[in-house]
Write an enzyme that holds these catalytic residues in place. Structure first.
Site, PDB file in Angstrom:
ATOM      1  CG  ASN A  61      -1.673   1.226   1.484  1.00 48.43           C
ATOM      2  OD1 ASN A  61      -1.751   2.079   0.605  1.00 48.43           O
ATOM      3  ND2 ASN A  61      -2.251   1.340   2.675  1.00 48.43           N
ATOM      4  CD1 TRP A  62       3.604   1.255  -2.911  1.00 52.13           C
ATOM      5  CD2 TRP A  62       3.837   2.705  -4.603  1.00 52.13           C
ATOM      6  NE1 TRP A  62       4.539   0.750  -3.778  1.00 52.13           N
ATOM      7  CE2 TRP A  62       4.703   1.616  -4.827  1.00 52.13           C
ATOM      8  CE3 TRP A  62       3.805   3.733  -5.540  1.00 52.13           C
ATOM      9  CZ2 TRP A  62       5.530   1.533  -5.948  1.00 52.13           C
ATOM     10  CZ3 TRP A  62       4.624   3.661  -6.657  1.00 52.13           C
ATOM     11  CH2 TRP A  62       5.482   2.568  -6.846  1.00 52.13           C
ATOM     12  CE  LYS A  63      -0.005   3.251   4.778  1.00 47.12           C
ATOM     13  NZ  LYS A  63       0.158   3.360   6.226  1.00 47.12           N
ATOM     14  CG  HIS A  82      -5.582   1.808   5.458  1.00 44.63           C
ATOM     15  ND1 HIS A  82      -5.156   2.776   6.337  1.00 44.63           N
ATOM     16  CD2 HIS A  82      -4.544   0.962   5.287  1.00 44.63           C
ATOM     17  CE1 HIS A  82      -3.902   2.523   6.669  1.00 44.63           C
ATOM     18  NE2 HIS A  82      -3.497   1.423   6.045  1.00 44.63           N
ATOM     19  CD  GLU A 124      -2.695   5.480   6.912  1.00 43.92           C
ATOM     20  OE1 GLU A 124      -2.695   5.534   5.672  1.00 43.92           O
ATOM     21  OE2 GLU A 124      -1.740   4.997   7.567  1.00 43.92           O
ATOM     22  CD  GLU A 169      -3.132  -2.644   7.497  1.00 45.71           C
ATOM     23  OE1 GLU A 169      -2.012  -2.838   7.018  1.00 45.71           O
ATOM     24  OE2 GLU A 169      -3.815  -1.647   7.259  1.00 45.71           O
ATOM     25  N   GLY A 216       2.890   2.100  10.698  1.00 41.76           N
ATOM     26  CA  GLY A 216       3.866   3.173  10.538  1.00 41.76           C
ATOM     27  C   GLY A 216       4.639   3.528  11.797  1.00 41.76           C
ATOM     28  CB  SER A 274       5.575  -2.015  11.867  1.00 43.82           C
ATOM     29  OG  SER A 274       5.216  -0.675  12.160  1.00 43.82           O
ATOM     30  N   GLY A 278       2.954  -1.203   4.177  1.00 38.71           N
ATOM     31  CA  GLY A 278       2.964   0.216   3.828  1.00 38.71           C
ATOM     32  C   GLY A 278       4.361   0.656   3.447  1.00 38.71           C
ATOM     33  N   GLY A 279       5.052   1.322   4.383  1.00 36.28           N
ATOM     34  CA  GLY A 279       6.366   1.916   4.129  1.00 36.28           C
ATOM     35  C   GLY A 279       7.351   1.019   3.398  1.00 36.28           C
TER      36      GLY A 279
HETATM   37  P1  PGA Z   1       3.163   0.170   7.515  1.00 31.30           P
HETATM   38  O1  PGA Z   1       1.667   0.408   6.976  1.00 31.30           O
HETATM   39  O2  PGA Z   1       3.652  -1.108   6.890  1.00 31.30           O
HETATM   40  O3  PGA Z   1       3.924   1.370   7.014  1.00 31.30           O
HETATM   41  O4  PGA Z   1       3.100   0.090   8.992  1.00 31.30           O
HETATM   42  C1  PGA Z   1       0.780  -0.663   6.848  1.00 31.30           C
HETATM   43  C2  PGA Z   1      -0.520  -0.180   6.270  1.00 31.30           C
HETATM   44  O5  PGA Z   1      -0.967   0.923   6.606  1.00 31.30           O
HETATM   45  O6  PGA Z   1      -1.162  -0.904   5.485  1.00 31.30           O
END
Ligand code: PGA
Length: 250
Positions: free
Chosen positions: A11-13, A97, A99, A167, A173, A212, A233-234
């Site tokens: 997930n590149w966000k 998600h 967010e 998650e 993050g 993470s 994510g990251g």
């Molecule tokens: P992260 O994000 O791997 O950067 O913790 C995961 C996500 O939000 O799907």
């Protein structure tokens, strides 16, 4: 026991413009001669889906969107429909998600409507659930997951059109991850709850862990019972990091 093909999704966000297409191109090269034992997917910003598809031409890597509107079309400035994502080359879309749930106040009912829209468009819905730190500290994790599963997974969900991503909000993050025991407990609970809402399909539905995930912890997390892949994510932004996670399944 049902054999479930795992999925590692990135997930590149809200990250990436044209220059970032170098990463999927690199990843496609790295995976060219590899017999994958999992599905690999990148969910870039919607503006890059079509071009990512073209730079990865011939690759097995799939593409997904990060959110969609519940409606097929209409007066929804700034939103994107599941059909549009499909048209751009996506096969899946992330919905719910944390967010989106936090920043856009999305409710379980809205998430379910988005997942249903994804299904109607022929996309797989990757439905995210997870507890906040307060909820975990208050001993409410399993109760919260039950509520989110009941509320966010629409009728008509099957093992092929639905993926659930667990998650923990506090792990996203932050570099923090639950212990393997905590992951195992949450995933076993999700598996049991899926049976209640999806019947037999629940047994074959992929449950991804997200929050993470890094090359250094991927093998351990992916080795936990009922963990059928990762939502990253990251560490999905750079091909060298992402491949380090995919390696848990090579
Ligand atoms: P992260 O994000 O791997 O950067 O913790 C995961 C996500 O939000 O799907």
């Amino acid at each position: 026991m049902t054999s479930i093909r795992p999925m590692v999704a990135g997930n590149w966000k809200m990250n990436g413009t044209t220059a970032a297409l170098r990463e999927p191109r690199l990843l496609a090269g790295m995976l060219r001669d590899v017999k994958l034992k999992c599905d690999v997917m990148i969910c870039p910003p919607a503006t890059l889906i079509r071009r990512a598809k073209s730079v990865m031409k011939g690759s097995k890597i799939k593409l997904g969107g990060q959110d969609c509107h519940a409606a097929v079309s209409g007066a929804h400035t700034g939103d994107i429909s599941a059909d549009m994502l499909k048209d751009a080359g996506a096969t899946s879309v992330i919905v719910g998600h944390s967010e989106r749930r936090t920043n856009h106040k999305e409710t379980d009912a809205q998430v379910a409507a988005k997942a249903q829209a994804a299904h109607k468009a022929g996309l797989t819905a990757i439905i995210c659930i997870g507890e906040t730190l307060d909820e975990r500290k208050g001993g409410k994790t399993l109760e919260v997951l039950t509520g989110q599963i009941k509320g966010s997974i629409p009728a008509g969900s099957t093992a092929s059109n639905t993926v659930v991503a667990y998650e923990p909000v506090w792990a996203i993050g932050t570099g923090l991850t639950p212990t393997t025991k905590e992951v195992e407990e949450a995933h076993a609970h999700i598996r049991a709850e899926l049976a209640k809402v999806m019947g037999e399909e629940g047994a074959g539905t992929r449950i991804l862990y997200g929050g993470s995930v890094k090359p250094s912890n991927a093998a351990e997390l992916m080795g936990v019972a009922n963990v059928n892949g990762a939502l990253v994510g990251g560490a999905s932004l750079k091909a060298v990091d992402f491949i380090g996670i995919i390696k848990a399944y090579l």
